[in-house]
Scaffold this motif. Structure first.
Motif, PDB file in Angstrom:
ATOM      1  N   LEU A  18     -24.446  -8.040   8.384  1.00  0.00           N
ATOM      2  CA  LEU A  18     -25.151  -7.266   7.359  1.00  0.00           C
ATOM      3  C   LEU A  18     -26.554  -6.910   7.843  1.00  0.00           C
ATOM      4  CD1 LEU A  18     -24.197  -9.441   4.249  1.00  0.00           C
ATOM      5  CD2 LEU A  18     -23.237  -7.227   4.830  1.00  0.00           C
ATOM      6  N   THR A  19     -26.992  -5.691   7.509  1.00  0.00           N
ATOM      7  CA  THR A  19     -28.320  -5.221   7.886  1.00  0.00           C
ATOM      8  C   THR A  19     -28.982  -4.572   6.672  1.00  0.00           C
ATOM      9  OG1 THR A  19     -27.603  -4.790  10.155  1.00  0.00           O
ATOM     10  CG2 THR A  19     -29.635  -3.728   9.444  1.00  0.00           C
ATOM     11  N   TYR A  20     -30.285  -4.769   6.517  1.00  0.00           N
ATOM     12  CA  TYR A  20     -30.984  -4.181   5.366  1.00  0.00           C
ATOM     13  C   TYR A  20     -31.068  -2.665   5.537  1.00  0.00           C
ATOM     14  CZ  TYR A  20     -34.183  -3.756   1.470  1.00  0.00           C
ATOM     15  OH  TYR A  20     -34.749  -3.429   0.255  1.00  0.00           O
ATOM     16  N   ARG A  21     -30.640  -1.933   4.500  1.00  0.00           N
ATOM     17  CA  ARG A  21     -30.663  -0.461   4.513  1.00  0.00           C
ATOM     18  C   ARG A  21     -31.635   0.016   3.437  1.00  0.00           C
ATOM     19  NH1 ARG A  21     -25.097   2.147   3.386  1.00  0.00           N
ATOM     20  NH2 ARG A  21     -24.684   1.847   5.612  1.00  0.00           N
ATOM     21  N   GLN A  22     -32.799   0.477   3.872  1.00  0.00           N
ATOM     22  CA  GLN A  22     -33.835   0.937   2.943  1.00  0.00           C
ATOM     23  C   GLN A  22     -33.609   2.418   2.628  1.00  0.00           C
ATOM     24  OE1 GLN A  22     -36.758   2.972   3.302  1.00  0.00           O
ATOM     25  NE2 GLN A  22     -37.755   2.296   1.412  1.00  0.00           N
ATOM     26  N   LEU A  23     -33.628   2.791   1.365  1.00  0.00           N
ATOM     27  CA  LEU A  23     -33.276   4.143   0.948  1.00  0.00           C
ATOM     28  C   LEU A  23     -34.162   5.199   1.592  1.00  0.00           C
ATOM     29  CD1 LEU A  23     -31.715   6.190  -0.738  1.00  0.00           C
ATOM     30  CD2 LEU A  23     -33.241   5.664  -2.675  1.00  0.00           C
ATOM     31  N   GLY A  24     -35.490   5.028   1.501  1.00  0.00           N
ATOM     32  CA  GLY A  24     -36.389   6.049   2.021  1.00  0.00           C
ATOM     33  C   GLY A  24     -36.198   6.302   3.511  1.00  0.00           C
ATOM     34  N   TRP A  25     -36.151   5.234   4.302  1.00  0.00           N
ATOM     35  CA  TRP A  25     -36.000   5.400   5.742  1.00  0.00           C
ATOM     36  C   TRP A  25     -34.623   5.956   6.089  1.00  0.00           C
ATOM     37  CZ3 TRP A  25     -38.592   6.574   9.634  1.00  0.00           C
ATOM     38  CH2 TRP A  25     -38.167   6.325  10.943  1.00  0.00           C
ATOM     39  N   THR A  26     -33.600   5.624   5.306  1.00  0.00           N
ATOM     40  CA  THR A  26     -32.259   6.177   5.524  1.00  0.00           C
ATOM     41  C   THR A  26     -32.269   7.688   5.341  1.00  0.00           C
ATOM     42  OG1 THR A  26     -31.193   4.113   4.811  1.00  0.00           O
ATOM     43  CG2 THR A  26     -29.851   6.119   4.745  1.00  0.00           C
ATOM     44  N   LEU A  27     -32.956   8.167   4.321  1.00  0.00           N
ATOM     45  CA  LEU A  27     -33.047   9.613   4.090  1.00  0.00           C
ATOM     46  C   LEU A  27     -33.825  10.311   5.205  1.00  0.00           C
ATOM     47  CD1 LEU A  27     -33.732   9.600   0.241  1.00  0.00           C
ATOM     48  CD2 LEU A  27     -31.657  10.414   1.387  1.00  0.00           C
ATOM     49  N   VAL A  28     -34.874   9.661   5.706  1.00  0.00           N
ATOM     50  CA  VAL A  28     -35.625  10.248   6.814  1.00  0.00           C
ATOM     51  C   VAL A  28     -34.759  10.338   8.065  1.00  0.00           C
ATOM     52  CG1 VAL A  28     -37.537   9.871   8.426  1.00  0.00           C
ATOM     53  CG2 VAL A  28     -37.908   9.580   5.967  1.00  0.00           C
ATOM     54  N   GLN A  29     -34.079   9.246   8.392  1.00  0.00           N
ATOM     55  CA  GLN A  29     -33.270   9.200   9.611  1.00  0.00           C
ATOM     56  C   GLN A  29     -32.071  10.132   9.575  1.00  0.00           C
ATOM     57  OE1 GLN A  29     -32.448   4.876  10.147  1.00  0.00           O
ATOM     58  NE2 GLN A  29     -33.081   5.253  12.253  1.00  0.00           N
ATOM     59  N   HIS A  30     -31.399  10.196   8.426  1.00  0.00           N
ATOM     60  CA  HIS A  30     -30.098  10.856   8.378  1.00  0.00           C
ATOM     61  C   HIS A  30     -30.086  12.204   7.662  1.00  0.00           C
ATOM     62  CE1 HIS A  30     -28.264   7.377  10.219  1.00  0.00           C
ATOM     63  NE2 HIS A  30     -28.885   6.599   9.350  1.00  0.00           N
ATOM     64  N   VAL A  31     -31.213  12.594   7.076  1.00  0.00           N
ATOM     65  CA  VAL A  31     -31.284  13.920   6.469  1.00  0.00           C
ATOM     66  C   VAL A  31     -32.470  14.701   7.030  1.00  0.00           C
ATOM     67  CG1 VAL A  31     -31.385  15.256   4.342  1.00  0.00           C
ATOM     68  CG2 VAL A  31     -30.185  13.061   4.355  1.00  0.00           C
ATOM     69  N   LEU A  32     -33.666  14.157   6.888  1.00  0.00           N
ATOM     70  CA  LEU A  32     -34.858  14.896   7.316  1.00  0.00           C
ATOM     71  C   LEU A  32     -34.865  15.133   8.832  1.00  0.00           C
ATOM     72  CD1 LEU A  32     -37.586  16.162   6.670  1.00  0.00           C
ATOM     73  CD2 LEU A  32     -38.630  13.887   6.938  1.00  0.00           C
ATOM     74  N   GLU A  33     -34.700  14.089   9.605  1.00  0.00           N
ATOM     75  CA  GLU A  33     -34.765  14.240  11.065  1.00  0.00           C
ATOM     76  C   GLU A  33     -33.683  15.183  11.598  1.00  0.00           C
ATOM     77  OE1 GLU A  33     -35.524  11.493  15.032  1.00  0.00           O
ATOM     78  OE2 GLU A  33     -34.616  10.578  13.258  1.00  0.00           O
ATOM     79  N   PRO A  34     -32.401  15.061  11.173  1.00  0.00           N
ATOM     80  CA  PRO A  34     -31.403  16.029  11.652  1.00  0.00           C
ATOM     81  C   PRO A  34     -31.717  17.467  11.256  1.00  0.00           C
ATOM     82  CG  PRO A  34     -30.321  14.106  10.709  1.00  0.00           C
ATOM     83  CD  PRO A  34     -31.777  13.987  10.381  1.00  0.00           C
ATOM     84  N   MET A  35     -32.305  17.677  10.074  1.00  0.00           N
ATOM     85  CA  MET A  35     -32.654  19.039   9.649  1.00  0.00           C
ATOM     86  C   MET A  35     -33.737  19.628  10.541  1.00  0.00           C
ATOM     87  SD  MET A  35     -32.661  18.879   5.479  1.00  0.00           S
ATOM     88  CE  MET A  35     -33.132  20.607   5.368  1.00  0.00           C
ATOM     89  N   VAL A  36     -34.774  18.834  10.809  1.00  0.00           N
ATOM     90  CA  VAL A  36     -35.863  19.318  11.657  1.00  0.00           C
ATOM     91  C   VAL A  36     -35.335  19.620  13.067  1.00  0.00           C
ATOM     92  CG1 VAL A  36     -38.066  18.710  12.735  1.00  0.00           C
ATOM     93  CG2 VAL A  36     -37.639  18.110  10.338  1.00  0.00           C
ATOM     94  N   ALA A  37     -34.475  18.753  13.572  1.00  0.00           N
ATOM     95  CA  ALA A  37     -33.920  18.965  14.909  1.00  0.00           C
ATOM     96  C   ALA A  37     -33.043  20.210  14.957  1.00  0.00           C
ATOM     97  CB  ALA A  37     -33.112  17.740  15.335  1.00  0.00           C
ATOM     98  N   ALA A  38     -32.276  20.462  13.884  1.00  0.00           N
ATOM     99  CA  ALA A  38     -31.381  21.623  13.863  1.00  0.00           C
ATOM    100  C   ALA A  38     -32.157  22.934  13.726  1.00  0.00           C
ATOM    101  CB  ALA A  38     -30.372  21.477  12.725  1.00  0.00           C
ATOM    102  N   VAL A  39     -33.169  22.952  12.881  1.00  0.00           N
ATOM    103  CA  VAL A  39     -33.916  24.178  12.593  1.00  0.00           C
ATOM    104  C   VAL A  39     -35.041  24.396  13.600  1.00  0.00           C
ATOM    105  CG1 VAL A  39     -35.302  25.366  10.832  1.00  0.00           C
ATOM    106  CG2 VAL A  39     -33.340  23.976  10.146  1.00  0.00           C
ATOM    107  N   ARG A  40     -35.482  23.285  14.236  1.00  0.00           N
ATOM    108  CA  ARG A  40     -36.631  23.327  15.154  1.00  0.00           C
ATOM    109  C   ARG A  40     -37.886  23.805  14.443  1.00  0.00           C
ATOM    110  NH1 ARG A  40     -34.986  20.226  19.093  1.00  0.00           N
ATOM    111  NH2 ARG A  40     -36.474  21.125  20.572  1.00  0.00           N
ATOM    112  N   GLY A  41     -37.989  23.434  13.192  1.00  0.00           N
ATOM    113  CA  GLY A  41     -39.163  23.814  12.420  1.00  0.00           C
ATOM    114  C   GLY A  41     -39.175  23.078  11.094  1.00  0.00           C
ATOM    115  N   TYR A  42     -40.289  23.202  10.358  1.00  0.00           N
ATOM    116  CA  TYR A  42     -40.426  22.595   9.030  1.00  0.00           C
ATOM    117  C   TYR A  42     -40.047  23.638   7.995  1.00  0.00           C
ATOM    118  CZ  TYR A  42     -42.957  18.811  11.363  1.00  0.00           C
ATOM    119  OH  TYR A  42     -43.323  17.759  12.175  1.00  0.00           O
TER     120      TYR A  42
END
Length: 461
Positions: free
Chosen positions: A110-134
Motif C-alpha cells: 500500500l502507498t499513500y495517494r494524495q488527491l492534489g498531487w495525483t491530479l498534478v501528476q496524471h492530469v495537469l502534467e500530461p496536458m502540459v506535455a501534450a499541448v506544450r503550453g499553458y
C-alpha cells in the motif's frame, strides 16, 4: 491510455470530470499569467532507465516539463477555489473516497495517494506535455482524465513476474512463445528492462558515462506471467494481509532453459526474478521488486538462438521435462544436469569432459546391450541404435561412431595430462578441422538429440 483506446470510452463519473475540467482550466490560466510558457528540458532520472535504441538505455528524461516550484507543492491545487468542488465530488462517492487521501494498492503493498498531487501528476502534467503550453485543450484533458478515472475506479491491479534470460534471442519474426499456466516467453518491456538493469539481472556496459548503458539484444527476453490482485485501501485491507508466492517462476524458468539448451544449444541462463506492474497501467502503489539471487554464468560467444521452426519442439520438450516419469528417472536427471552445466562452460576441454559423462550416464545401462562391453563401445552402440535414423542429425552410423570415439580419445588425453590437439580432428560430417570447439559442439548436438528422443521414450513407456 493511448488515443485509439479513448474511442468509445464511457465516462463513469461525469461530475468529477466536469469539476476536474474547471480546475485544470483555472490552473492553466494562472500558470499562463504567472509563468508565460512552460519550460521543457532533459533531466536526470535516477528512478528509471529509458530506452534510447535497441541496445541503449539512459537514466535521463527528455522533454520533461520543469514544474514551477509552487506546482510541485502537494498543496498547490488547494489554493484554487475550484478544488473544493473536486473534493466534494470525491467525498460524496463511496468508491473514490477510498481511493485517494489514504493508503491504496493491494493488501501486500500500500502507498499513500494524495488527491492534489495525483491530479498534478496524471492530469495537469500530461496536458502540459501534450499541448506544450499553458492552455486548456479538450482532447488532451479527455485523454488524461479517462486514464485517471479508469485507474481510480480499477478493482484489480496487475503485476508481471519476469525472469530475464541471458544469452538468448529468437530469430526474426518470433514475437512471443506461449507456454502452459499463463507463461509467455517474450521480449521485455521498457519498464521490465529498466528493472532488470537496476537489479543487475542483465549484463550492462556503461557507455559514455554513469547515465548511459548498453544491453545486448541477447539479454532482452524473459519468461513472464501476469497475475492480478484486488485493489484495496487502508479502509478495507484484510485484517491479515497475505503476500503471494514470489518468486514463482524459478522452476519453470529452469525447465525452459533446459528445453532451450536441448533443442537449440547455446548457453542461455535464467537470472533474477523481478516483479513490476505493466508499463501502461495506472500506478496502484506497486513498484518493482526482485529476488537478489546468485547470477549464473554463460558464454557470450555461444548465445542460444531460437528459430521459428523450433518453437513447437521447445514447447514439447518443456512439457516432457515436467512429466513424472522424467522427474523420477535418476539417469535422465543426471544427464540433463550435466548438459546444462556444459552449456555455460567456456573451456572446450571442460565441456568435453562433462559431455562424455553425460553420454556414459545415458548409454552404459541402456537396455539390450551386453553387460561385458567396454563403456566406450556401449556409448557408441547406444547412440547409433537411437540416432542412426534421426531426421535432425541426418548422420550415418559410421560418422556417429567416429565422432564419439574421437571424443573419448580427446577426453582421455585431457584427463591424463596429454595434449588433445595432437589428435586428428574431424566434425560429424567427416570434415577435418583444427578447432576443438567445433568437435565439442557436434558431440553436444548428438547428445542433445539423444536426450530429446529418450525423453519421449520414457514418457511413452
Amino acid at each position: 491510455m493511448v488515443a485509439d483506446e479513448l474511442v468509445g470510452y464511457r465516462v463513469r463519473r461525469p461530475q468529477l470530470r466536469a469539476a476536474a475540467a474547471q480546475l485544470m482550466a483555472a490552473v492553466l490560466t494562472d500558470l499562463a499569467a504567472g509563468d508565460g510558457a512552460p519550460v521543457f528540458a532533459t533531466v536526470p532520472d535516477f528512478g528509471e532507465w529509458h530506452r534510447h535504441g535497441q541496445e541503449s538505455f539512459v537514466a535521463i528524461r527528455r522533454g520533461a516539463w520543469q514544474m514551477p516550484s509552487r506546482v510541485a507543492d502537494y498543496r498547490f491545487l488547494d489554493t484554487f477555489a475550484e478544488m473544493a468542488a473536486v473534493r466534494a465530488v470525491v467525498v460524496a462517492d463511496e468508491v473514490l473516497r477510498e481511493r485517494v487521501d489514504c493508503l491504496v494498492g493491494v493488501e501486500f503493498a500500500l502507498t499513500y495517494r494524495q488527491l492534489g498531487w495525483t491530479l498534478v501528476q496524471h492530469v495537469l502534467e500530461p496536458m502540459v506535455a501534450a499541448v506544450r503550453g499553458y492552455r486548456f485543450d479538450q482532447d488532451a484533458f479527455d485523454a488524461a482524465y479517462s486514464r485517471l478515472e479508469e485507474g481510480l475506479l480499477a478493482t484489480r491491479a496487475r503485476l508481471v513476474e519476469v525472469v530475464p534470460l541471458n544469452a538468448f534471442t529468437p530469430t526474426a519474426g518470433t514475437e512471443a512463445v506461449t507456454l502452459p499456466d499463463g507463461l509467455v516467453l517474450q521480449a521485455m518491456s521498457d519498464r521490465q528492462m529498466s528493472a532488470a538493469i537496476g537489479y543487475l539481472a542483465v549484463p550492462i556496459t556503461f557507455a559514455g558515462g554513469p547515465n548511459s548503458v548498453t544491453v545486448s539484444r541477447f539479454h532482452q527476453w524473459a519468461l513472464t506471467r501476469c497475475i492480478s490482485y484486488p485493489v484495496c485501501s487502508s479502509t478495507d485491507v484484510p485484517a491479515q494481509p497475505t503476500a503471494p508466492e514470489f518468486p514463482s517462476l524459478v522452476e519453470p524458468a529452469s525447465r525452459l532453459v533446459t528445453a532451450l539448451r536441448l533443442v537449440c544449444g547455446g548457453s542461455v541462463t535464467a537470472t533474477r526474478a523481478i516483479r513490476c506492474p505493466p508499463d501502461d497501467d495506472f500506478p496502484q502503489g506497486l513498484g518493482p521488486t526482485a529476488l537478489l539471487s546468485a547470477l549464473p554464468t554463460f558464454d557470450e560467444e555461444r548465445p542460444t538462438i531460437l528459430g521459428r521452426e523450433q518453437v513447437d519442439t521447445v514447447r514439447e520438450v518443456y512439457g516432457l521435462l515436467a512429466h513424472p516419469a522424467v522427474r523420477k528417472n535418476r539417469g535422465l536427471q543426471t544427464a540433463l544436469r550435466r548438459l546444462v552445466l556444459v552449456g555455460a562452460d567456456r573451456v572446450p576441454t571442460d565441456r568435453l569432459i562433462d559431455l562424455i559423462v553425460c553420454a556414459e550416464v545415458l548409454f552404459i545401462k541402456l537396455p539390450g546391450l551386453p553387460a561385458d562391453r567396454w563403456k566406450q563401445d556401449k556409448v557408441v552402440d547406444g547412440a547409433i541404435a537411437l540416432l542412426a535414423d534421426d531426421p535432425v542429425l541426418q548422420a550415418p552410423p559410421e560418422r556417429l561412431e567416429a565422432l564419439l570415439r574421437l571424443g573419448y580419445r580427446l577426453r582421455n588425453d585431457e584427463m591424463h595430462g596429454d595434449d588433445p590437439s595432437r589428435q586428428d580432428l574431424r566434425t560429424l560430417t567427416g570434415q577435418p578441422t583444427d578447432d576443438l570447439s567445433a568437435v565439442v559442439d557436434d558431440i553436444e548436438r548428438v547428445l542433445r538429440r539423444a536426450l530429446v528422443r529418450l525423453l519421449s521414450g520414457v514418457v511413452e513407456q
